[in-house]
Design a protein around this motif. Structure first.
Motif: not given
Length: 279
Positions: A103-121
């Motif tokens: 949860d915390a890491w993905l939020q940091r990643v999106r702040a670093i790279n706003p264009q990244i796509k996150i897919y959760i199964d």
């Protein structure tokens, strides 16, 4: 905290965060092979590491420790990898602490790279098997953690766990999937979706987005191999990253899964072997 590298990392298409096995075709055991087969640069982050899938009996290995799991993810940020990664896939998680770390890491990643796509199964279980993860992980998926995803790929059983009640009709499945949409989550694709297939020889899928509802069916293959959901999500993401529309990606990925399962059934394999059937 490690210092960031002064050298630029290579472009990574996908970071795949899920279970890992030495032998078997579940989790990264099939997702990673699929991503490479589709010509993508991929990295694996294991949530668990087993000698083989647990359906063979108690395997060697176990859940990756909190220190190791968080460290693996931190290393990717420290090396600058996440600045140049196109997508993250999250699959099977072995411990509720991993949900909180992600949860915390993905939020940091999106702040670093706003264009990244996150897919959760949101891997939790399936019809006939029930819930096969720690029940606290089910609760975690019901939390805002799931809303970090651009796209979700639950099966029908997992959607039932998320909405808290059984689903039998297309309308019920539709409403449950729509409840998961938000400003970030653009679409939900329900596999083995209740109320979609018209006979026992088919499996149904339901795509729900902010501006589209679409049903799909494909033949039910008799092969008993596991990991088809993990392979399907990897194929779906692969086609999206190659520029295909979501509808085209779904149809193509579904057909490829059927081809791979037919090959496994033909040779009598206990696990998915060759991926020659992938186009």
């Amino acid at each position: 905290m490690q210092q960031a590298s002064q050298l630029q990392s290579p472009l990574i298409d996908v970071v795949s965060i899920q279970s890992q096995v030495v032998y078997g075709s579940v989790g990264n055991g099939i997702a990673y092979r699929t991503l490479l087969k589709k010509g993508l640069e991929a990295l694996q982050v294991p949530s668990v590491l087993f000698g083989c899938p647990p359906y063979y009996g108690a395997p060697s290995g176990g859940v990756i420790s909190v220190e190791w799991f968080s460290g693996f993810l931190e290393d990717l940020i420290a090396r600058g990898v996440m600045k140049r990664t196109r997508a993250v896939i999250v699959g099977y998680l072995g411990d509720v602490a991993q949900c909180h770390i992600l949860d915390a890491w993905l939020q940091r990643v999106r702040a670093i790279n706003p264009q990244i796509k996150i897919y959760i199964d949101p891997v939790m279980g399936d019809y006939g098997e029930g819930v096969y993860v720690d029940p606290r992980i089910v609760s975690c998926y019901r939390s805002p953690f799931l809303s970090l995803a651009n796209g979700l790929t639950p099966n029908g059983f997992e959607l039932e766990q998320l909405c808290g009640h059984s689903l039998a009709t297309r309308e019920q499945t539709l409403r449950a999937a729509q409840a998961l949409l938000n400003d970030t989550t653009e679409w939900v694709l329900v596999t083995s979706a209740p109320g979609i297939a018209e006979n026992d020889d088919e499996l149904g899928l339901l795509l729900v987005s902010h501006n589209q509802v679409q049903s799909y069916t494909h033949p039910k293959i008799k092969s008993k191999v596991k990991g088809t959901g993990d392979m399907f999500t990897a194929l779906l993401v692969s086609h999206l990253l190659h520029g295909r529309s979501l509808n085209d990606a779904i149809v193509t990925a579904g057909g490829e899964v059927c081809d791979v399962l037919a090959e496994a059934e033909h040779f009598g394999w206990e696990e998915i072997g060759s991926l020659r059937a992938l186009r």
